[in-house]
Design a protein around this motif. Structure first.
Motif, PDB file in Angstrom:
ATOM      1  N   LYS A   8       0.842  -1.210   0.000  1.00  0.00           N
ATOM      2  CA  LYS A   8       0.000   0.000   0.000  1.00  0.00           C
ATOM      3  C   LYS A   8       0.870   1.251   0.000  1.00  0.00           C
ATOM      4  CE  LYS A   8      -3.756  -2.231   2.557  1.00  0.00           C
ATOM      5  NZ  LYS A   8      -4.592  -2.178   3.782  1.00  0.00           N
ATOM      6  N   ASP A   9       0.688   2.069  -1.022  1.00  0.00           N
ATOM      7  CA  ASP A   9       1.434   3.333  -1.102  1.00  0.00           C
ATOM      8  C   ASP A   9       1.175   4.197   0.129  1.00  0.00           C
ATOM      9  OD1 ASP A   9       2.380   2.570  -3.566  1.00  0.00           O
ATOM     10  OD2 ASP A   9       1.026   3.853  -4.720  1.00  0.00           O
ATOM     11  N   SER A  10      -0.056   4.169   0.614  1.00  0.00           N
ATOM     12  CA  SER A  10      -0.417   5.009   1.759  1.00  0.00           C
ATOM     13  C   SER A  10       0.440   4.662   2.978  1.00  0.00           C
ATOM     14  CB  SER A  10      -1.898   4.849   2.096  1.00  0.00           C
ATOM     15  OG  SER A  10      -2.206   3.490   2.381  1.00  0.00           O
ATOM     16  N   TYR A  11       0.747   3.378   3.157  1.00  0.00           N
ATOM     17  CA  TYR A  11       1.561   2.968   4.306  1.00  0.00           C
ATOM     18  C   TYR A  11       3.016   3.391   4.108  1.00  0.00           C
ATOM     19  CZ  TYR A  11       3.301   0.124   8.169  1.00  0.00           C
ATOM     20  OH  TYR A  11       3.892  -0.292   9.342  1.00  0.00           O
ATOM     21  N   LEU A  12       3.518   3.260   2.898  1.00  0.00           N
ATOM     22  CA  LEU A  12       4.892   3.689   2.605  1.00  0.00           C
ATOM     23  C   LEU A  12       5.038   5.199   2.806  1.00  0.00           C
ATOM     24  CD1 LEU A  12       5.573   1.576  -0.618  1.00  0.00           C
ATOM     25  CD2 LEU A  12       6.425   1.137   1.697  1.00  0.00           C
ATOM     26  N   LEU A  13       4.014   5.949   2.445  1.00  0.00           N
ATOM     27  CA  LEU A  13       4.053   7.404   2.616  1.00  0.00           C
ATOM     28  C   LEU A  13       3.924   7.786   4.090  1.00  0.00           C
ATOM     29  CD1 LEU A  13       1.861   8.464  -0.436  1.00  0.00           C
ATOM     30  CD2 LEU A  13       4.334   8.746  -0.182  1.00  0.00           C
ATOM     31  N   GLU A  14       3.157   7.003   4.827  1.00  0.00           N
ATOM     32  CA  GLU A  14       3.045   7.239   6.277  1.00  0.00           C
ATOM     33  C   GLU A  14       4.421   7.092   6.937  1.00  0.00           C
ATOM     34  OE1 GLU A  14       1.243   4.933  10.201  1.00  0.00           O
ATOM     35  OE2 GLU A  14       0.281   4.616   8.257  1.00  0.00           O
ATOM     36  N   ILE A  15       5.151   6.061   6.558  1.00  0.00           N
ATOM     37  CA  ILE A  15       6.496   5.850   7.105  1.00  0.00           C
ATOM     38  C   ILE A  15       7.427   6.980   6.691  1.00  0.00           C
ATOM     39  CG2 ILE A  15       8.485   4.289   7.116  1.00  0.00           C
ATOM     40  CD1 ILE A  15       6.505   1.999   6.528  1.00  0.00           C
ATOM     41  N   ALA A  16       7.285   7.437   5.460  1.00  0.00           N
ATOM     42  CA  ALA A  16       8.149   8.505   4.948  1.00  0.00           C
ATOM     43  C   ALA A  16       7.988   9.806   5.723  1.00  0.00           C
ATOM     44  CB  ALA A  16       7.861   8.741   3.467  1.00  0.00           C
ATOM     45  N   GLU A  17       6.839   9.990   6.341  1.00  0.00           N
ATOM     46  CA  GLU A  17       6.612  11.219   7.103  1.00  0.00           C
ATOM     47  C   GLU A  17       7.512  11.304   8.331  1.00  0.00           C
ATOM     48  OE1 GLU A  17       4.352  14.050   6.554  1.00  0.00           O
ATOM     49  OE2 GLU A  17       4.878  13.135   4.630  1.00  0.00           O
ATOM     50  N   THR A  18       8.149  10.182   8.711  1.00  0.00           N
ATOM     51  CA  THR A  18       9.069  10.194   9.851  1.00  0.00           C
ATOM     52  C   THR A  18      10.504  10.508   9.422  1.00  0.00           C
ATOM     53  OG1 THR A  18       9.609   7.820   9.700  1.00  0.00           O
ATOM     54  CG2 THR A  18       7.650   8.424  10.959  1.00  0.00           C
ATOM     55  N   LEU A  41      11.973  13.488   3.535  1.00  0.00           N
ATOM     56  CA  LEU A  41      10.829  13.005   2.753  1.00  0.00           C
ATOM     57  C   LEU A  41       9.494  13.544   3.244  1.00  0.00           C
ATOM     58  CD1 LEU A  41      11.877   9.251   2.377  1.00  0.00           C
ATOM     59  CD2 LEU A  41      12.443  11.184   0.886  1.00  0.00           C
ATOM     60  N   LYS A  42       9.479  14.088   4.442  1.00  0.00           N
ATOM     61  CA  LYS A  42       8.234  14.604   5.019  1.00  0.00           C
ATOM     62  C   LYS A  42       7.692  15.745   4.161  1.00  0.00           C
ATOM     63  CE  LYS A  42       6.185  16.270   9.311  1.00  0.00           C
ATOM     64  NZ  LYS A  42       6.409  16.591  10.735  1.00  0.00           N
ATOM     65  N   SER A  43       6.430  15.597   3.757  1.00  0.00           N
ATOM     66  CA  SER A  43       5.758  16.604   2.915  1.00  0.00           C
ATOM     67  C   SER A  43       6.535  16.895   1.634  1.00  0.00           C
ATOM     68  CB  SER A  43       5.550  17.909   3.709  1.00  0.00           C
ATOM     69  OG  SER A  43       4.797  17.673   4.881  1.00  0.00           O
ATOM     70  N   ASN A  44       7.256  15.896   1.161  1.00  0.00           N
ATOM     71  CA  ASN A  44       8.037  16.048  -0.075  1.00  0.00           C
ATOM     72  C   ASN A  44       7.141  15.655  -1.252  1.00  0.00           C
ATOM     73  OD1 ASN A  44       9.811  15.488  -2.318  1.00  0.00           O
ATOM     74  ND2 ASN A  44      11.514  15.471  -0.860  1.00  0.00           N
ATOM     75  N   ALA A  45       6.671  16.649  -1.994  1.00  0.00           N
ATOM     76  CA  ALA A  45       5.708  16.419  -3.073  1.00  0.00           C
ATOM     77  C   ALA A  45       6.281  15.547  -4.182  1.00  0.00           C
ATOM     78  CB  ALA A  45       5.232  17.749  -3.641  1.00  0.00           C
ATOM     79  N   ALA A  46       7.547  15.768  -4.517  1.00  0.00           N
ATOM     80  CA  ALA A  46       8.169  14.989  -5.600  1.00  0.00           C
ATOM     81  C   ALA A  46       8.280  13.515  -5.206  1.00  0.00           C
ATOM     82  CB  ALA A  46       9.546  15.559  -5.928  1.00  0.00           C
ATOM     83  N   PHE A  47       8.699  13.270  -3.978  1.00  0.00           N
ATOM     84  CA  PHE A  47       8.787  11.888  -3.483  1.00  0.00           C
ATOM     85  C   PHE A  47       7.406  11.234  -3.506  1.00  0.00           C
ATOM     86  CE2 PHE A  47       8.138   9.028   0.137  1.00  0.00           C
ATOM     87  CZ  PHE A  47       9.077   8.049  -0.141  1.00  0.00           C
ATOM     88  N   LYS A  48       6.405  11.927  -2.987  1.00  0.00           N
ATOM     89  CA  LYS A  48       5.040  11.401  -2.935  1.00  0.00           C
ATOM     90  C   LYS A  48       4.541  11.061  -4.335  1.00  0.00           C
ATOM     91  CE  LYS A  48       0.463  12.572  -1.019  1.00  0.00           C
ATOM     92  NZ  LYS A  48      -0.380  12.503  -2.223  1.00  0.00           N
ATOM     93  N   LYS A  49       4.783  11.933  -5.271  1.00  0.00           N
ATOM     94  CA  LYS A  49       4.342  11.725  -6.656  1.00  0.00           C
ATOM     95  C   LYS A  49       5.010  10.485  -7.250  1.00  0.00           C
ATOM     96  CE  LYS A  49       4.073  14.227 -11.086  1.00  0.00           C
ATOM     97  NZ  LYS A  49       4.949  13.400 -11.938  1.00  0.00           N
ATOM     98  N   ASN A  50       6.302  10.335  -7.002  1.00  0.00           N
ATOM     99  CA  ASN A  50       7.028   9.190  -7.554  1.00  0.00           C
ATOM    100  C   ASN A  50       6.551   7.868  -6.965  1.00  0.00           C
ATOM    101  OD1 ASN A  50       8.656  10.590  -9.359  1.00  0.00           O
ATOM    102  ND2 ASN A  50      10.215  11.020  -7.812  1.00  0.00           N
ATOM    103  N   VAL A  51       6.187   7.885  -5.675  1.00  0.00           N
ATOM    104  CA  VAL A  51       5.670   6.672  -5.039  1.00  0.00           C
ATOM    105  C   VAL A  51       4.301   6.323  -5.611  1.00  0.00           C
ATOM    106  CG1 VAL A  51       4.829   5.669  -2.875  1.00  0.00           C
ATOM    107  CG2 VAL A  51       6.982   6.929  -2.910  1.00  0.00           C
ATOM    108  N   GLU A  52       3.417   7.302  -5.654  1.00  0.00           N
ATOM    109  CA  GLU A  52       2.045   7.053  -6.095  1.00  0.00           C
ATOM    110  C   GLU A  52       1.964   6.711  -7.582  1.00  0.00           C
ATOM    111  OE1 GLU A  52      -0.489   9.708  -2.879  1.00  0.00           O
ATOM    112  OE2 GLU A  52       0.073  10.642  -4.789  1.00  0.00           O
TER     113      GLU A  52
END
Length: 270
Positions: free
Chosen positions: A188-198, A202-213
């Protein structure tokens, strides 16, 4: 009543009966035409539904499509064919520690929790470089997509910086976030992004989020997995120093900082 009137009435009655029969015949014909038309539409709808179902069943999965991609987008900070050469450390470091891991591997999680911080300190001090080779075989043995998806997300972190990659890898393997092997939470991308917030980078990193999703590095993750398969390594975690196994006294991957340092110091002498 005259005979003439009687005959006229009978003729009129017969005509009314004929007209009524014609109306009923036309009505019945129209009913049959409507029934046939509706049946034809229903058959076409069923055929269309079956055709769509067959088409969807034969449609390649997301990861199958990624595997067939002719063009592979590799993260920054990689080199080699398809960007599968992932080396982090000071250029002056003469030795390279090869680290083979699968993101879903529970033993890798134990290894990272016990030794990961020591590796990061050694790399920062220039003691050696690390070459990371990511595996995805647990997706096959336990079913799922988490190994592939996490490896792709690690590529997105590496695209930000080598430091972000190391920090994110540590977070994925942490006791807080690493799931049981049988639970495919990394799919689940949502779980990977949740971890990235720590991870600060990567926290609130739009480019990272876009690449994951968007799965920007999905094809790269599969190429990295192919590199693991071609390496001949059969399990994770596996450590090698310039191609030679690094193990503890029992011949296993060193799982504590003390055992790891002893094994590394011995490997650096060779």
């Amino acid at each position: 009543m005259s005979a003439r009137n009687s005959q006229a009435n009978k003729a009129a009655a017969r005509e009314r009966l004929r007209q009524e029969r014609e109306r009923q015949a036309k009505k019945e014909k129209l009913r049959r035409q409507i029934t046939v038309a509706v049946s034809a539409v229903a058959v076409l709808a069923v055929a269309g539904g079956v055709g769509y179902a067959v088409m969807q069943a034969n449609k390649p999965s997301h990861w199958e499509a990624a595997k067939d991609q002719k063009s592979v987008t590799a993260p920054k900070n990689t080199s080699g064919e398809n960007g599968t050469n992932l080396v982090i450390g000071k250029p002056a470091a003469k030795k390279t520690l090869e680290l083979y891991e699968d993101s879903r591997c529970p033993i890798c999680a134990t290894f990272e929790q016990g030794v990961g911080e020591t590796i990061e300190k050694d790399v920062a001090a220039g003691k050696y470089k690390i070459k990371y080779i990511g595996a995805t075989f647990i997706d096959n043995s336990d079913q799922g997509e988490g190994s592939k998806n996490a490896l792709s997300a690690l590529g997105a972190a590496l695209d930000v910086s080598p430091e972000a990659f190391l920090d994110y890898k540590a977070a994925l393997y942490s006791a807080k976030f690493h799931p049981e092997e049988s639970k495919d939470k990394f799919a689940k991308d949502s779980y990977l992004l949740e971890i990235a917030e720590t991870v600060p980078a990567l926290k609130s990193n739009a480019a990272f989020k876009k690449n994951v999703e968007e799965g920007t590095f999905d094809a790269w993750a599969l190429k990295m997995s192919e590199a693991f398969d071609k390496s001949g390594v059969k399990g994770t975690p596996t450590l090698k120093m310039d191609g030679k196994p690094v193990t503890d006294a029992r011949g296993n991957a060193p799982m504590t900082a003390a055992d790891f340092t002893a094994a590394i110091d011995e490997a650096l002498k060779k």
